[in-house]
Write a protein that holds these residues in place. Structure first.
Motif, PDB file in Angstrom:
ATOM      1  N   LEU A  33       0.826  -1.219   0.000  1.00 36.11           N
ATOM      2  CA  LEU A  33       0.000   0.000   0.000  1.00 36.11           C
ATOM      3  C   LEU A  33       0.855   1.263   0.000  1.00 36.11           C
ATOM      4  O   LEU A  33       0.405   2.339  -0.385  1.00 36.11           O
ATOM      5  CB  LEU A  33      -0.928  -0.004   1.227  1.00 36.11           C
ATOM      6  CG  LEU A  33      -1.971  -1.134   1.268  1.00 36.11           C
ATOM      7  CD1 LEU A  33      -2.655  -1.187   2.626  1.00 36.11           C
ATOM      8  CD2 LEU A  33      -2.998  -0.953   0.154  1.00 36.11           C
ATOM      9  N   GLY A  93     -11.058   0.424   4.129  1.00 41.23           N
ATOM     10  CA  GLY A  93      -9.765   0.862   3.586  1.00 41.23           C
ATOM     11  C   GLY A  93      -8.904   1.555   4.633  1.00 41.23           C
ATOM     12  O   GLY A  93      -7.690   1.329   4.704  1.00 41.23           O
ATOM     13  N   GLY A  95      -9.095   1.125   7.960  1.00 39.21           N
ATOM     14  CA  GLY A  95      -8.672   0.102   8.921  1.00 39.21           C
ATOM     15  C   GLY A  95      -7.575  -0.791   8.366  1.00 39.21           C
ATOM     16  O   GLY A  95      -6.595  -1.109   9.053  1.00 39.21           O
TER      17      GLY A  95
ATOM     18  N   GLN B  78       2.402  -3.972  12.499  1.00 40.02           N
ATOM     19  CA  GLN B  78       2.795  -2.619  12.073  1.00 40.02           C
ATOM     20  C   GLN B  78       2.137  -1.525  12.903  1.00 40.02           C
ATOM     21  O   GLN B  78       2.331  -0.344  12.636  1.00 40.02           O
ATOM     22  CB  GLN B  78       2.421  -2.417  10.596  1.00 40.02           C
ATOM     23  CG  GLN B  78       3.069  -3.414   9.664  1.00 40.02           C
ATOM     24  CD  GLN B  78       4.552  -3.182   9.532  1.00 40.02           C
ATOM     25  OE1 GLN B  78       4.988  -2.157   9.036  1.00 40.02           O
ATOM     26  NE2 GLN B  78       5.347  -4.124  10.016  1.00 40.02           N
ATOM     27  N   ALA B  79       1.320  -1.918  13.881  1.00 40.14           N
ATOM     28  CA  ALA B  79       0.611  -0.902  14.662  1.00 40.14           C
ATOM     29  C   ALA B  79       0.581  -1.306  16.130  1.00 40.14           C
ATOM     30  O   ALA B  79       0.609  -2.495  16.458  1.00 40.14           O
ATOM     31  CB  ALA B  79      -0.815  -0.755  14.125  1.00 40.14           C
ATOM     32  N   VAL B  83      -4.073   1.605  17.977  1.00 42.08           N
ATOM     33  CA  VAL B  83      -4.336   1.660  16.529  1.00 42.08           C
ATOM     34  C   VAL B  83      -4.928   0.334  16.049  1.00 42.08           C
ATOM     35  O   VAL B  83      -5.853   0.313  15.219  1.00 42.08           O
ATOM     36  CB  VAL B  83      -3.042   2.005  15.745  1.00 42.08           C
ATOM     37  CG1 VAL B  83      -3.284   1.930  14.245  1.00 42.08           C
ATOM     38  CG2 VAL B  83      -2.541   3.390  16.131  1.00 42.08           C
ATOM     39  N   LEU B  84      -4.442  -0.785  16.598  1.00 41.65           N
ATOM     40  CA  LEU B  84      -4.981  -2.094  16.207  1.00 41.65           C
ATOM     41  C   LEU B  84      -6.457  -2.204  16.559  1.00 41.65           C
ATOM     42  O   LEU B  84      -7.249  -2.767  15.786  1.00 41.65           O
ATOM     43  CB  LEU B  84      -4.220  -3.219  16.914  1.00 41.65           C
ATOM     44  CG  LEU B  84      -2.947  -3.729  16.251  1.00 41.65           C
ATOM     45  CD1 LEU B  84      -2.337  -4.841  17.102  1.00 41.65           C
ATOM     46  CD2 LEU B  84      -3.212  -4.237  14.836  1.00 41.65           C
ATOM     47  N   ALA B  87      -8.365   0.042  14.150  1.00 41.77           N
ATOM     48  CA  ALA B  87      -8.334  -0.570  12.813  1.00 41.77           C
ATOM     49  C   ALA B  87      -9.272  -1.785  12.754  1.00 41.77           C
ATOM     50  O   ALA B  87     -10.014  -1.962  11.782  1.00 41.77           O
ATOM     51  CB  ALA B  87      -6.903  -0.992  12.459  1.00 41.77           C
ATOM     52  N   VAL B 127      -8.308   4.145  -0.687  1.00 39.32           N
ATOM     53  CA  VAL B 127      -8.351   4.686   0.677  1.00 39.32           C
ATOM     54  C   VAL B 127      -7.214   4.105   1.525  1.00 39.32           C
ATOM     55  O   VAL B 127      -6.582   4.821   2.309  1.00 39.32           O
ATOM     56  CB  VAL B 127      -9.725   4.428   1.337  1.00 39.32           C
ATOM     57  CG1 VAL B 127      -9.709   4.792   2.809  1.00 39.32           C
ATOM     58  CG2 VAL B 127     -10.826   5.204   0.609  1.00 39.32           C
ATOM     59  N   ALA B 128      -6.925   2.815   1.348  1.00 36.29           N
ATOM     60  CA  ALA B 128      -5.841   2.200   2.118  1.00 36.29           C
ATOM     61  C   ALA B 128      -4.490   2.798   1.717  1.00 36.29           C
ATOM     62  O   ALA B 128      -3.642   3.065   2.572  1.00 36.29           O
ATOM     63  CB  ALA B 128      -5.851   0.681   1.917  1.00 36.29           C
ATOM     64  N   VAL B 129      -4.291   3.024   0.423  1.00 37.58           N
ATOM     65  CA  VAL B 129      -3.049   3.660  -0.048  1.00 37.58           C
ATOM     66  C   VAL B 129      -2.932   5.064   0.558  1.00 37.58           C
ATOM     67  O   VAL B 129      -1.874   5.455   1.064  1.00 37.58           O
ATOM     68  CB  VAL B 129      -3.019   3.725  -1.602  1.00 37.58           C
ATOM     69  CG1 VAL B 129      -1.966   4.706  -2.093  1.00 37.58           C
ATOM     70  CG2 VAL B 129      -2.763   2.331  -2.188  1.00 37.58           C
ATOM     71  N   THR B 131      -4.342   6.153   3.302  1.00 37.98           N
ATOM     72  CA  THR B 131      -4.137   6.009   4.745  1.00 37.98           C
ATOM     73  C   THR B 131      -2.666   5.761   5.062  1.00 37.98           C
ATOM     74  O   THR B 131      -2.088   6.382   5.963  1.00 37.98           O
ATOM     75  CB  THR B 131      -5.001   4.848   5.298  1.00 37.98           C
ATOM     76  OG1 THR B 131      -6.359   5.108   4.985  1.00 37.98           O
ATOM     77  CG2 THR B 131      -4.831   4.694   6.800  1.00 37.98           C
ATOM     78  N   VAL B 132      -2.045   4.855   4.305  1.00 41.13           N
ATOM     79  CA  VAL B 132      -0.626   4.551   4.532  1.00 41.13           C
ATOM     80  C   VAL B 132       0.233   5.770   4.200  1.00 41.13           C
ATOM     81  O   VAL B 132       1.202   6.065   4.905  1.00 41.13           O
ATOM     82  CB  VAL B 132      -0.187   3.309   3.704  1.00 41.13           C
ATOM     83  CG1 VAL B 132       1.319   3.129   3.753  1.00 41.13           C
ATOM     84  CG2 VAL B 132      -0.893   2.068   4.225  1.00 41.13           C
ATOM     85  N   PHE B 133      -0.146   6.512   3.166  1.00 43.36           N
ATOM     86  CA  PHE B 133       0.611   7.725   2.823  1.00 43.36           C
ATOM     87  C   PHE B 133       0.573   8.712   3.983  1.00 43.36           C
ATOM     88  O   PHE B 133       1.590   9.285   4.366  1.00 43.36           O
ATOM     89  CB  PHE B 133       0.048   8.377   1.549  1.00 43.36           C
ATOM     90  CG  PHE B 133       0.827   9.590   1.119  1.00 43.36           C
ATOM     91  CD1 PHE B 133       2.070   9.458   0.519  1.00 43.36           C
ATOM     92  CD2 PHE B 133       0.335  10.879   1.352  1.00 43.36           C
ATOM     93  CE1 PHE B 133       2.816  10.569   0.143  1.00 43.36           C
ATOM     94  CE2 PHE B 133       1.071  11.988   0.982  1.00 43.36           C
ATOM     95  CZ  PHE B 133       2.310  11.834   0.376  1.00 43.36           C
ATOM     96  N   THR B 135      -0.114   8.047   7.269  1.00 41.63           N
ATOM     97  CA  THR B 135       0.550   7.570   8.485  1.00 41.63           C
ATOM     98  C   THR B 135       2.062   7.408   8.304  1.00 41.63           C
ATOM     99  O   THR B 135       2.820   7.656   9.236  1.00 41.63           O
ATOM    100  CB  THR B 135      -0.041   6.223   8.956  1.00 41.63           C
ATOM    101  OG1 THR B 135       0.045   5.290   7.874  1.00 41.63           O
ATOM    102  CG2 THR B 135      -1.492   6.361   9.380  1.00 41.63           C
ATOM    103  N   ARG B 136       2.496   7.022   7.106  1.00 44.16           N
ATOM    104  CA  ARG B 136       3.923   6.748   6.904  1.00 44.16           C
ATOM    105  C   ARG B 136       4.723   7.973   6.480  1.00 44.16           C
ATOM    106  O   ARG B 136       5.917   8.057   6.724  1.00 44.16           O
ATOM    107  CB  ARG B 136       4.123   5.646   5.839  1.00 44.16           C
ATOM    108  CG  ARG B 136       3.704   4.286   6.282  1.00 44.16           C
ATOM    109  CD  ARG B 136       4.687   3.790   7.327  1.00 44.16           C
ATOM    110  NE  ARG B 136       4.072   2.786   8.174  1.00 44.16           N
ATOM    111  CZ  ARG B 136       4.376   1.499   8.174  1.00 44.16           C
ATOM    112  NH1 ARG B 136       5.291   1.056   7.362  1.00 44.16           N
ATOM    113  NH2 ARG B 136       3.770   0.672   8.981  1.00 44.16           N
ATOM    114  N   HIS B 137       4.068   8.903   5.770  1.00 42.36           N
ATOM    115  CA  HIS B 137       4.848   9.991   5.191  1.00 42.36           C
ATOM    116  C   HIS B 137       4.467  11.378   5.724  1.00 42.36           C
ATOM    117  O   HIS B 137       5.333  12.234   5.842  1.00 42.36           O
ATOM    118  CB  HIS B 137       4.740   9.956   3.667  1.00 42.36           C
ATOM    119  CG  HIS B 137       5.242   8.672   3.085  1.00 42.36           C
ATOM    120  ND1 HIS B 137       6.576   8.355   3.023  1.00 42.36           N
ATOM    121  CD2 HIS B 137       4.587   7.607   2.596  1.00 42.36           C
ATOM    122  CE1 HIS B 137       6.734   7.138   2.501  1.00 42.36           C
ATOM    123  NE2 HIS B 137       5.508   6.671   2.240  1.00 42.36           N
TER     124      HIS B 137
END
Lengths: 139, 140
Positions: A33, A93, A95, B78-79, B83-84, B87, B127-129, B131-133, B135-137
């Motif tokens: 992702l 998405g 979650g 990863q969380a 957060v778990l 999620a 949405v997942a992409v 979300t990761v953007f 949280t990660r960036h």
């Protein structure tokens, strides 16, 4: 009984698929992702490989009059692109992106006996009950 | 780029596809894990509780077999705990409202050429992409 044994075997095959492909590993999922980071294309290979099998297999099967162990096919009948569908996909998405776990890998991952996975599954079950309540409220 | 698991991905993916094809061939059912789970947790005896429970048990057994014959499950969480929990709640709610997850919509629904599944898969992937953007960036 026959259907349960068939489902048990299918579940085992699915569980082996999720573990052999490492899709039980949230790091692999988040890696896929994270398209602007160090991208990991494993998930794409998994989905592509699974889709080759289902895209070829499904039409051959639904041509039959009925499944081998049941009287009829039980397939989703809704066709409408409605608000619950899209808002549900948005929530899922978020979650999925936060934890890197979706329902299949979370359940298979229970075999690791990792308490964090049990916690996630408990929250996911609670979330489904909330979802059922919401569905009833919206209907 | 992270080294992909090419062999594991292709073989594992094929097994997921084979399982889904067998479920349709034998039981006439879509292999959507979220939906199968709902039937188990609501203990819905009117809608195939035994096969649903058997599938979930099989799913865990498959992972047990992996641990017996291959090695420990590769699971790098990863969380952290809060957060778990959030999620998990979102995944549960979202898959219920949205009638499916990565397996039901992503693998089976697309093979059925279901417009709902195309829309769902495109939405949760995007949405997942995003979300990761975030949280990660953006946040770290």
């Amino acid at each position: 009984m026959k259907t349960s044994i068939a489902a048990l075997i299918c579940g085992i095959i699915f569980g082996l698929g999720l573990t052999i492909s490492e899709m039980v590993n949230p790091a692999r999922v988040i890696g896929f992702l994270d398209i602007t980071g160090e991208w990991d294309l494993t998930l794409m290979l998994v989905m592509g490989s699974a889709l080759i099998v289902t895209v070829i297999g499904f039409p051959l099967i639904t041509r039959k009059a009925h499944p081998l162990l049941a009287e009829k096919f039980s397939l989703p009948t809704k066709t409408e692109l409605d608000l619950p569908l899209i808002s549900g996909a948005v929530l899922f998405g978020i979650g999925w992106g936060l934890a890197g776990l979706c329902p299949g890998p979370a359940l298979a991952g229970l075999a690791s006996l990792n308490p964090a996975v049990f916690l996630f599954v408990a929250a996911m079950v609670a979330g489904q009950f909330i979802g059922i309540r919401l569905e009833k409220a919206l209907a | 780029m992270i080294e992909p698991n090419v062999a594991g991905g292709v073989i594992g993916g094929a097994l997921i596809g084979i399982s889904s094809v067998l479920m349709l061939l034998l039981l006439g059912r879509i292999t959507g894990i979220a939906g199968i789970l709902t039937g188990v947790i609501t203990w819905n005896k009117a809608d195939g509780l035994p096969w649903r429970a058997a599938f979930v048990i099989g799913l865990v057994l498959g992972a047990v077999l992996y641990q017996v014959f291959v090695g420990p499950l590769p699971m790098d969480m990863q969380a952290g705990t809060p957060v778990l929990i959030i999620a998990g709640l979102l995944v549960g709610m979202g898959t219920r409202l949205g009638s499916g997850c990565t397996s039901g919509h992503g693998v089976c629904g697309i093979a059925r050429r279901s417009p709902r599944s195309f829309a769902s898969t495109a939405t949760f992937m995007a949405v997942a992409v995003a979300t990761v953007f975030v949280t990660r960036h953006l946040l770290s």
